[in-house]
Design a protein around this motif. Structure first.
Motif, PDB file in Angstrom:
ATOM      1  N   ALA A  11     157.404  95.413  23.021  1.00  0.00           N
ATOM      2  CA  ALA A  11     157.690  96.600  21.761  1.00  0.00           C
ATOM      3  C   ALA A  11     157.465  95.990  20.133  1.00  0.00           C
ATOM      4  N   HIS A  12     156.994  95.158  20.560  1.00  0.00           N
ATOM      5  CA  HIS A  12     157.442  94.492  19.024  1.00  0.00           C
ATOM      6  C   HIS A  12     156.517  93.061  18.857  1.00  0.00           C
ATOM      7  N   ILE A  13     155.810  93.507  17.846  1.00  0.00           N
ATOM      8  CA  ILE A  13     155.374  91.642  17.777  1.00  0.00           C
ATOM      9  C   ILE A  13     155.909  90.564  16.204  1.00  0.00           C
ATOM     10  N   ASP A  14     156.262  89.266  16.123  1.00  0.00           N
ATOM     11  CA  ASP A  14     156.601  88.454  15.004  1.00  0.00           C
ATOM     12  C   ASP A  14     155.850  87.444  14.846  1.00  0.00           C
ATOM     13  N   LEU A  15     155.209  86.834  13.788  1.00  0.00           N
ATOM     14  CA  LEU A  15     154.249  86.100  14.119  1.00  0.00           C
ATOM     15  C   LEU A  15     153.660  85.580  12.616  1.00  0.00           C
ATOM     16  N   THR A  16     153.739  84.150  11.887  1.00  0.00           N
ATOM     17  CA  THR A  16     153.540  83.306  11.061  1.00  0.00           C
ATOM     18  C   THR A  16     152.404  82.185  12.002  1.00  0.00           C
ATOM     19  N   TYR A  17     151.349  82.544  11.014  1.00  0.00           N
ATOM     20  CA  TYR A  17     150.506  81.679  11.114  1.00  0.00           C
ATOM     21  C   TYR A  17     149.847  81.296   9.756  1.00  0.00           C
ATOM     22  N   VAL A  18     148.473  80.030  10.083  1.00  0.00           N
ATOM     23  CA  VAL A  18     148.125  79.614   8.706  1.00  0.00           C
ATOM     24  C   VAL A  18     146.293  80.378   8.996  1.00  0.00           C
ATOM     25  N   ALA A  19     146.005  80.097   8.098  1.00  0.00           N
ATOM     26  CA  ALA A  19     144.519  80.745   7.877  1.00  0.00           C
ATOM     27  C   ALA A  19     143.566  79.298   7.171  1.00  0.00           C
ATOM     28  N   TYR A  20     143.318  78.720   8.394  1.00  0.00           N
ATOM     29  CA  TYR A  20     142.455  77.182   7.127  1.00  0.00           C
ATOM     30  C   TYR A  20     141.197  77.499   6.089  1.00  0.00           C
ATOM     31  N   ALA A  21     140.074  78.602   6.568  1.00  0.00           N
ATOM     32  CA  ALA A  21     139.593  79.099   5.916  1.00  0.00           C
ATOM     33  C   ALA A  21     139.732  79.548   4.586  1.00  0.00           C
ATOM     34  N   GLU A  22     140.907  80.178   4.851  1.00  0.00           N
ATOM     35  CA  GLU A  22     142.116  80.978   4.044  1.00  0.00           C
ATOM     36  C   GLU A  22     142.669  80.182   2.772  1.00  0.00           C
ATOM     37  N   LYS A  23     143.339  78.864   3.036  1.00  0.00           N
ATOM     38  CA  LYS A  23     143.948  77.599   2.897  1.00  0.00           C
ATOM     39  C   LYS A  23     145.333  79.573   2.505  1.00  0.00           C
ATOM     40  N   LYS A  24     145.371  80.021   3.751  1.00  0.00           N
ATOM     41  CA  LYS A  24     146.525  81.104   3.258  1.00  0.00           C
ATOM     42  C   LYS A  24     147.418  81.165   4.353  1.00  0.00           C
ATOM     43  N   PHE A  25     148.432  81.332   4.419  1.00  0.00           N
ATOM     44  CA  PHE A  25     149.633  81.731   6.116  1.00  0.00           C
ATOM     45  C   PHE A  25     149.309  82.570   5.886  1.00  0.00           C
ATOM     46  N   TYR A  26     150.272  83.372   6.864  1.00  0.00           N
ATOM     47  CA  TYR A  26     150.109  84.796   7.211  1.00  0.00           C
ATOM     48  C   TYR A  26     151.776  85.008   7.812  1.00  0.00           C
ATOM     49  N   HIS A  27     151.872  86.247   7.717  1.00  0.00           N
ATOM     50  CA  HIS A  27     153.128  86.693   8.228  1.00  0.00           C
ATOM     51  C   HIS A  27     153.007  88.560   8.778  1.00  0.00           C
ATOM     52  N   LEU A  28     153.078  88.544  10.458  1.00  0.00           N
ATOM     53  CA  LEU A  28     153.046  89.388  10.878  1.00  0.00           C
ATOM     54  C   LEU A  28     154.462  90.220  11.138  1.00  0.00           C
ATOM     55  N   ASP A  29     154.856  91.287  11.087  1.00  0.00           N
ATOM     56  CA  ASP A  29     156.001  91.896  11.719  1.00  0.00           C
ATOM     57  C   ASP A  29     155.869  93.185  11.791  1.00  0.00           C
ATOM     58  N   ALA A  30     155.444  93.914  13.200  1.00  0.00           N
ATOM     59  CA  ALA A  30     154.900  94.907  13.835  1.00  0.00           C
ATOM     60  C   ALA A  30     155.394  95.492  14.945  1.00  0.00           C
ATOM     61  N   ASP A  31     155.395  96.847  15.242  1.00  0.00           N
ATOM     62  CA  ASP A  31     155.709  97.349  16.447  1.00  0.00           C
ATOM     63  C   ASP A  31     154.382  97.687  17.145  1.00  0.00           C
ATOM     64  N   LEU A  32     154.710  97.184  18.269  1.00  0.00           N
ATOM     65  CA  LEU A  32     152.926  98.049  19.475  1.00  0.00           C
ATOM     66  C   LEU A  32     153.709  98.967  19.936  1.00  0.00           C
ATOM     67  N   PRO A  33     152.264  99.916  20.405  1.00  0.00           N
ATOM     68  CA  PRO A  33     151.925 100.476  20.803  1.00  0.00           C
ATOM     69  C   PRO A  33     152.366 100.377  22.334  1.00  0.00           C
ATOM     70  N   LYS A  34     153.957 100.328  22.596  1.00  0.00           N
ATOM     71  CA  LYS A  34     154.262  99.883  24.050  1.00  0.00           C
ATOM     72  C   LYS A  34     153.692 100.837  25.405  1.00  0.00           C
ATOM     73  N   GLU A  35     153.713 102.924  24.784  1.00  0.00           N
ATOM     74  CA  GLU A  35     153.314 103.422  25.883  1.00  0.00           C
ATOM     75  C   GLU A  35     151.625 103.246  26.138  1.00  0.00           C
ATOM     76  N   LYS A  36     150.726 102.937  24.665  1.00  0.00           N
ATOM     77  CA  LYS A  36     149.770 102.407  25.023  1.00  0.00           C
ATOM     78  C   LYS A  36     149.874 101.171  25.949  1.00  0.00           C
ATOM     79  N   ILE A  37     149.632 100.544  25.957  1.00  0.00           N
ATOM     80  CA  ILE A  37     150.451  99.246  26.891  1.00  0.00           C
ATOM     81  C   ILE A  37     150.480  99.533  28.675  1.00  0.00           C
TER      82      ILE A  37
END
Length: 350
Positions: free
Chosen positions: A89-115
């Motif tokens: 129902a939810h994802i929490d994700l932090t990752y590095v994007a090498y081409a952009e020289k940045k870290f990103y963070h995602l904190d989001a609900d998922l469409p569990k009914e669709k899944i």
């Protein structure tokens, strides 16, 4: 006394039926899956921390932390021993994007009914059993891989996939964040600065051709959303002679979705789908695999849709003698544009 007993019996029976239905439903909704992570080959990323939780905010599993992700937008990536059977129902994700020289963070609900709906619906896949018509039989199957894709600009896409079948669940947007490189690296160099860490990652991870493209034109952030634009099209496949028949069409799209069609009547139907990445056409005696150029195909599709708004598109495949060559064109109404940048990866006897 008998009436009271019967009333009690009916109540118990109803309760048992409801309990049984709930139990069966719970068992039916138990779909085991592995979790993978991937990125475009040219724009690799790497997971720092990531996990899925259920509707009660309980941990299900992690997003695999398997090093640099370069499996490609159409690939599933390494599993890394992660997975579950509870609908996330939810994802929490932090990752590095090498081409952009940045870290990103995602904190989001998922469409569990669709899944859940996608798991329940499943898909048809080709088995090794031969039917009465001499073809391999199609049998019901369930998706068993949940893939997290990370593209430039903080774009995150979730897919469910199985054998020759992949469907997009959702598109999410991560935000730029700060992560100390010493907390990201397993054995950090205390003398290395954050800028030096990004510079080294860019140098090692990004292909030289992409570095040159970034320097000239920048990162094509819009490209992966363009992949997701759905066009109404079909493949029109002309066998070289009447002795050869089309027995299957496998379409892997730049959007990351894919499907496999065995019935010719179904193959002739128009579908709302992203532009093709590659298509494998199986004939009675031969099979061919064609890889499309994304920029050329997008350009041609966009041009035809502007000239013929709302009209369906045909991708026409014309084999030459003995399937030594395949000519490919895109047609809408009476206008037909030949493609020139596609590659025929393989033509083989069946």
């Amino acid at each position: 006394m008998i009436k009271h007993f019967m009333k009690f019996f009916v109540i118990i029976s109803i309760f048992w039926q409801l309990f049984s239905c709930e139990k069966i439903g719970t068992m039916h909704d138990n779909f085991p899956y592995s979790v993978t992570a991937t990125s475009p080959t040219e724009y690799p990323t790497e997971v720092h921390l990531g996990f899925f939780t259920d509707a009660q905010n309980q941990l299900i599993c992690g997003v695999p932390k398997t090093g640099m992700l370069q499996a490609g937008w159409q690939g599933d990536g390494a599993k890394g021993g992660q997975g579950g059977s509870v609908i996330p129902a939810h994802i929490d994700l932090t990752y590095v994007a090498y081409a952009e020289k940045k870290f990103y963070h995602l904190d989001a609900d998922l469409p569990k009914e669709k899944i859940l709906e996608a798991f329940r619906k499943g898909y048809l896949t080709q088995s090794n059993e031969i039917g009465e018509d001499g073809k391999k039989m199609m049998v019901p199957a369930h998706y068993d891989i949940l893939t997290v894709g990370m593209a430039p600009g903080g774009m995150v896409v979730i897919w469910l996939s199985g054998n020759k079948s992949r469907v997009e669940i959702c598109r999410l947007q991560a935000k730029e964040t700060f992560v100390d490189k010493d907390k990201f690296m397993p054995n950090p160099d205390p003398n290395e600065t954050q800028e030096e860490f990004f510079a080294l990652g860019f140098k090692i991870a990004i292909p030289d051709s992409i570095k040159a493209e970034i320097e000239q034109k920048g990162i094509p952030f819009k490209l992966w959303d363009d992949y997701r634009i759905r066009y109404k099209y079909r493949f029109v496949v002309n066998a070289y002679d009447d002795k050869d028949k089309v027995t299957g069409v496998h379409n892997l799209q730049y959007s990351g979705e894919e499907d496999f069609i065995t019935e010719i009547s179904d193959a002739e139907k128009y579908r709302e789908q992203g532009i093709p990445y590659n298509v494998t056409v199986e004939f009675t005696k031969y099979f061919v695999n064609i890889i499309f150029d994304d920029r050329e195909t997008l350009s041609v599709f966009e041009e035809l849709q502007k000239k013929h708004p709302g009209k369906p598109i045909d991708i026409v495949l014309k084999p030459t003698f003995m399937y030594k060559e395949i000519k490919v064109s895109v047609k809408c109404e009476q206008e037909e544009i030949p493609l020139t940048k596609y590659k025929v990866k393989s033509i083989a006897g069946g």
